[in-house]
Design an enzyme around this catalytic site. Structure first.
Site, PDB file in Angstrom:
ATOM      1  N   GLU A 186      23.467  28.926  23.932  1.00 60.71           N
ATOM      2  CA  GLU A 186      22.222  29.707  23.945  1.00 60.71           C
ATOM      3  C   GLU A 186      21.110  29.008  24.726  1.00 60.71           C
ATOM      4  O   GLU A 186      20.055  29.582  24.963  1.00 60.71           O
ATOM      5  CB  GLU A 186      21.750  29.959  22.507  1.00 60.71           C
ATOM      6  CG  GLU A 186      22.648  30.912  21.711  1.00 60.71           C
ATOM      7  CD  GLU A 186      23.802  30.226  20.997  1.00 60.71           C
ATOM      8  OE1 GLU A 186      24.208  29.134  21.435  1.00 60.71           O
ATOM      9  OE2 GLU A 186      24.295  30.772  19.999  1.00 60.71           O
TER      10      GLU A 186
ATOM     11  N   TRP B  56      21.044  16.030   0.562  1.00 57.29           N
ATOM     12  CA  TRP B  56      21.946  16.346   1.672  1.00 57.29           C
ATOM     13  C   TRP B  56      22.564  15.068   2.235  1.00 57.29           C
ATOM     14  O   TRP B  56      21.884  14.072   2.434  1.00 57.29           O
ATOM     15  CB  TRP B  56      21.183  17.062   2.793  1.00 57.29           C
ATOM     16  CG  TRP B  56      20.836  18.481   2.454  1.00 57.29           C
ATOM     17  CD1 TRP B  56      20.897  19.071   1.224  1.00 57.29           C
ATOM     18  CD2 TRP B  56      20.372  19.483   3.346  1.00 57.29           C
ATOM     19  NE1 TRP B  56      20.498  20.370   1.300  1.00 57.29           N
ATOM     20  CE2 TRP B  56      20.158  20.660   2.593  1.00 57.29           C
ATOM     21  CE3 TRP B  56      20.107  19.520   4.713  1.00 57.29           C
ATOM     22  CZ2 TRP B  56      19.701  21.847   3.171  1.00 57.29           C
ATOM     23  CZ3 TRP B  56      19.644  20.698   5.282  1.00 57.29           C
ATOM     24  CH2 TRP B  56      19.459  21.847   4.506  1.00 57.29           C
TER      25      TRP B  56
ATOM     26  N   THR C 146      29.475  32.377  22.828  1.00 57.30           N
ATOM     27  CA  THR C 146      29.485  31.206  21.948  1.00 57.30           C
ATOM     28  C   THR C 146      30.858  31.104  21.295  1.00 57.30           C
ATOM     29  O   THR C 146      31.549  32.114  21.137  1.00 57.30           O
ATOM     30  CB  THR C 146      28.455  31.352  20.819  1.00 57.30           C
ATOM     31  OG1 THR C 146      28.762  32.556  20.115  1.00 57.30           O
ATOM     32  CG2 THR C 146      27.062  31.423  21.345  1.00 57.30           C
TER      33      THR C 146
ATOM     34  N   LYS D  23      26.068  19.053   0.350  1.00 57.54           N
ATOM     35  CA  LYS D  23      24.947  19.124  -0.589  1.00 57.54           C
ATOM     36  C   LYS D  23      25.372  18.523  -1.913  1.00 57.54           C
ATOM     37  O   LYS D  23      26.069  19.151  -2.705  1.00 57.54           O
ATOM     38  CB  LYS D  23      24.490  20.572  -0.759  1.00 57.54           C
ATOM     39  CG  LYS D  23      23.848  21.058   0.526  1.00 57.54           C
ATOM     40  CD  LYS D  23      23.650  22.540   0.579  1.00 57.54           C
ATOM     41  CE  LYS D  23      23.202  22.919   1.969  1.00 57.54           C
ATOM     42  NZ  LYS D  23      23.710  24.165   2.455  1.00 57.54           N
TER      43      LYS D  23
HETATM   44  P1  AMP Z   1      28.313  25.263  22.085  1.00 57.90           P
HETATM   45  O1  AMP Z   1      27.420  26.424  22.160  1.00 57.90           O
HETATM   46  O2  AMP Z   1      29.751  25.626  21.950  1.00 57.90           O
HETATM   47  O3  AMP Z   1      28.077  24.309  23.199  1.00 57.90           O
HETATM   48  O4  AMP Z   1      27.969  24.497  20.725  1.00 57.90           O
HETATM   49  C1  AMP Z   1      26.661  24.053  20.462  1.00 57.90           C
HETATM   50  C2  AMP Z   1      26.660  23.197  19.228  1.00 57.90           C
HETATM   51  O5  AMP Z   1      27.395  21.997  19.449  1.00 57.90           O
HETATM   52  C3  AMP Z   1      25.290  22.708  18.845  1.00 57.90           C
HETATM   53  O6  AMP Z   1      24.553  23.680  18.144  1.00 57.90           O
HETATM   54  C4  AMP Z   1      25.622  21.494  17.996  1.00 57.90           C
HETATM   55  O7  AMP Z   1      25.999  21.857  16.683  1.00 57.90           O
HETATM   56  C5  AMP Z   1      26.840  20.936  18.693  1.00 57.90           C
HETATM   57  N1  AMP Z   1      26.447  19.831  19.573  1.00 57.90           N
HETATM   58  C6  AMP Z   1      26.259  19.858  20.885  1.00 57.90           C
HETATM   59  N2  AMP Z   1      25.938  18.638  21.357  1.00 57.90           N
HETATM   60  C7  AMP Z   1      25.900  17.810  20.288  1.00 57.90           C
HETATM   61  C8  AMP Z   1      25.618  16.424  20.094  1.00 57.90           C
HETATM   62  N3  AMP Z   1      25.342  15.603  21.104  1.00 57.90           N
HETATM   63  N4  AMP Z   1      25.658  15.941  18.826  1.00 57.90           N
HETATM   64  C9  AMP Z   1      25.959  16.740  17.781  1.00 57.90           C
HETATM   65  N5  AMP Z   1      26.253  18.041  17.899  1.00 57.90           N
HETATM   66  C10 AMP Z   1      26.221  18.578  19.144  1.00 57.90           C
END
Ligand code: AMP
Length: 545
Positions: free
Chosen positions: A330, A447, A185, A442
């Protein structure tokens, strides 16, 4: 018991299928060397087996990690299949991370082999002394392009290794729950964490992601994943393209608007996928040069919230359907996609549009819920928002090398993965992300969604990019600060931009101030780096404070 064949779900079966049933279908790659390489799924499968043989000859044993530092290209694809298919674990690493982070990740995963694209040689030379487990470095190129000099010990040539093998290799059969790949991640805080996928989870994700109400991939498509193969396996496209046997176009490191546009046109690309920032570059280029797309019809946008203004431009001005998707490392990564049902297609256009702007519905295989901080389920009314929890066949139940479980309970029931996102879910099951839990603002116990404010700002014609962060406030705890990059040559003012929020969101949510900047920091996967921005503005005093 059922009396059906127990054929394990293995990644090698995808490329075997593509080679047999789409053997002549092309894979086109823009190489690091600058030229275009063409071959077929049949050749990709043969070379993947040669690679599997070569890796075994180098001493790799089941479970060993084969790391890559590479862009989207055919050799990278061969490593996906050659390593996983031969019971090794493919570990794609993001070359845009800081070198210390790359070294940390490679050491944590105990990578045995490191394959890299030639233009990353200086990076690998710098990293090499820190990489404690790597036994062989392989330059992903041919003999003619091998560097004359390098500090890397015993550097091997990828093509030469493959050419030495006869491809007599037969894909082995083994337990479908075996690890096939590992991705870390992005980890905005603390060390990155590894998600270890299995052959089974990857195959189920591949089936589900190709469905019409998911990515809708077909053999009639020409697919160009802009999303890098080091970002959660390019959202599974290297697998789903093999499953459907379509033409695959891999853009290498050339992701600027001009290079992408030319490749889309010359290879007749119909479908693509990427994070919002890459579409900004492509749209700027086509707009500045008054160009249109002749074959590009559909794209998946995810990784961060797709600004509605970008969706509208792609749809209305360029005839490109946008599928907004949400996922995470994940989750392999696909969780939800915004696609309409027959009933929803009868709604007025503006209502349809509002649904399409959400992150969408889960694909079968994923289950989701929203919960309050005590783990109690919240209603699906489109209003209540809470921590987004998921579970499913391609969701991790543990991070690599960790002993404590990341899972939480929902109404007392164990086994839910907390995504760290905050969301609403409407009665039709459309989920909308309002924030990362740590990015939500916040204000006086209420929120405010930073994504909602960013979407309003992005709809202003003079805004190139916008980010909203929380600033400390003595009375309200936190209030929103809007950080903006203006479009070149525009005269946007603070007052003009704040007035634009009137009527678009409740008055109390309007940002307290606007700061114009030349640059907004992004993570290595193209997301706005809120943590760095908060750091940058930590001493910022809002008006009246
Ligand atoms: P990653 O593991 O690097 O792909 O990051 C995942 C995170 O990216 C998610 O938990 C979200 O916070 C954000 N994310 C992914 N897709 C979207 C989306 N379409 N809109 C808003 N946030 C997103």
């Amino acid at each position: 018991m059922g009396q059906m064949m127990a054929m394990p779900l293995l990644i090698s079966s995808l490329i075997k299928h593509a080679a047999r049933h789409a053997g002549e279908t092309e894979i086109v790659s823009k190489r690091v060397e600058g030229d275009i390489h063409r071959y077929t799924w049949a050749s990709a499968e043969r070379r993947s087996r040669q690679l599997a043989q070569a890796l075994a000859r180098l001493g790799c044993e089941p479970g060993d990690r084969v790391a890559t530092l590479a862009w989207n290209g055919y050799r990278h694809l061969e490593i996906y299949y050659g390593s996983s298919g031969s019971q090794l674990v493919c570990h794609t690493i993001n070359p845009r991370l800081f070198p210390e982070q790359i070294a940390w990740i490679a050491n944590d995963a105990q990578d045995r082999i490191l394959c890299f694209d030639l233009n990353l040689l200086p990076l690998v030379e710098k990293l090499a002394p820190e990489l404690s487990s790597v036994q062989h470095f392989i330059a992903m190129t041919d003999r003619a392009h091998m560097p004359a000099q390098t500090s890397l010990p015993g550097l091997l040539c990828y093509d030469e290794l493959l050419d030495a093998e006869d491809a007599a290799y037969v894909w082995p059969e083994f337990d479908e729950n075996t690890a096939c790949s590992i991705c870390y991640t992005s980890g905005t805080t603390g060390h990155p964490k590894g998600a270890v996928y299995s052959h089974r989870s990857t195959l189920l994700h591949t089936y589900a992601s190709a469905l019409p109400d998911a990515l809708d991939c077909s053999a009639r498509d020409v697919i160009l994943p802009v999303v890098p193969m080091f970002h959660v396996n390019a959202w599974g496209l290297p697998y789903s393209c093999a499953l459907i046997g379509c033409k695959l176009v891999l853009p290498g490191p050339h992701l600027d608007g001009k290079s992408l546009y030319e490749l889309f046109e010359s290879e007749k690309v119909s479908f693509s996928a990427g994070v919002p920032t890459v579409w900004l570059g492509l749209l700027n280029y086509v707009k500045a040069n008054a160009l249109k797309f002749s074959t590009f019809k559909r794209t998946v946008i995810g990784g961060s919230a797709c600004p509605p203004a970008m969706m509208k431009t792609l749809q209305d001005d360029y005839g490109v359907e946008v599928i907004h998707a949400w996922g995470m490392t994940e989750l392999s990564p696909i969780g939800t996609l915004a696609k309409l049902t027959t009933r929803q297609l009868e709604l007025p256009k503006d209502k349809q549009q509002r649904l399409l702007e959400k992150q969408g519905k889960v694909v079968y295989g994923i289950d989701m819920a929203i919960a309050d901080d005590q783990g109690r389920a919240l209603p699906w009314d489109g209003v209540a928002f809470g921590n987004l929890l998921v579970r499913g066949q391609w969701v991790i139940n543990q991070y690599y090398g960790q002993t404590t479980s990341p899972l939480v309970t929902l109404d007392g029931e164990p086994g839910w993965f907390p995504t760290g996102d905050v969301a609403t879910i409407d009665p039709d099951g459309f989920m909308q992300i309002t924030d990362r839990s740590k990015d939500v603002i916040k204000s006086g116990g209420e929120w405010i969604s930073s994504i909602e404010l960013e979407n309003v700002a992005m709809a202003h014609p003079d805004v190139a990019e916008a980010a909203v962060i929380a600033c400390v406030h003595p009375k309200w705890d936190e209030r929103p600060l809007l950080v903006v990059i203006k479009k070149a040559g525009t005269e946007l003012t603070r007052e003009g931009l704040l007035a634009f929020f009137d009527g678009r969101i409740p008055k109390w949510q309007v940002p307290d101030d606007v700061v114009f900047v030349n640059e907004i920091p992004h993570t290595a996967t193209g997301k706005i780096q809120k943590l760095a921005l908060r750091q940058q503005f930590k001493d910022y005093r809002l008006p009246g404070v």
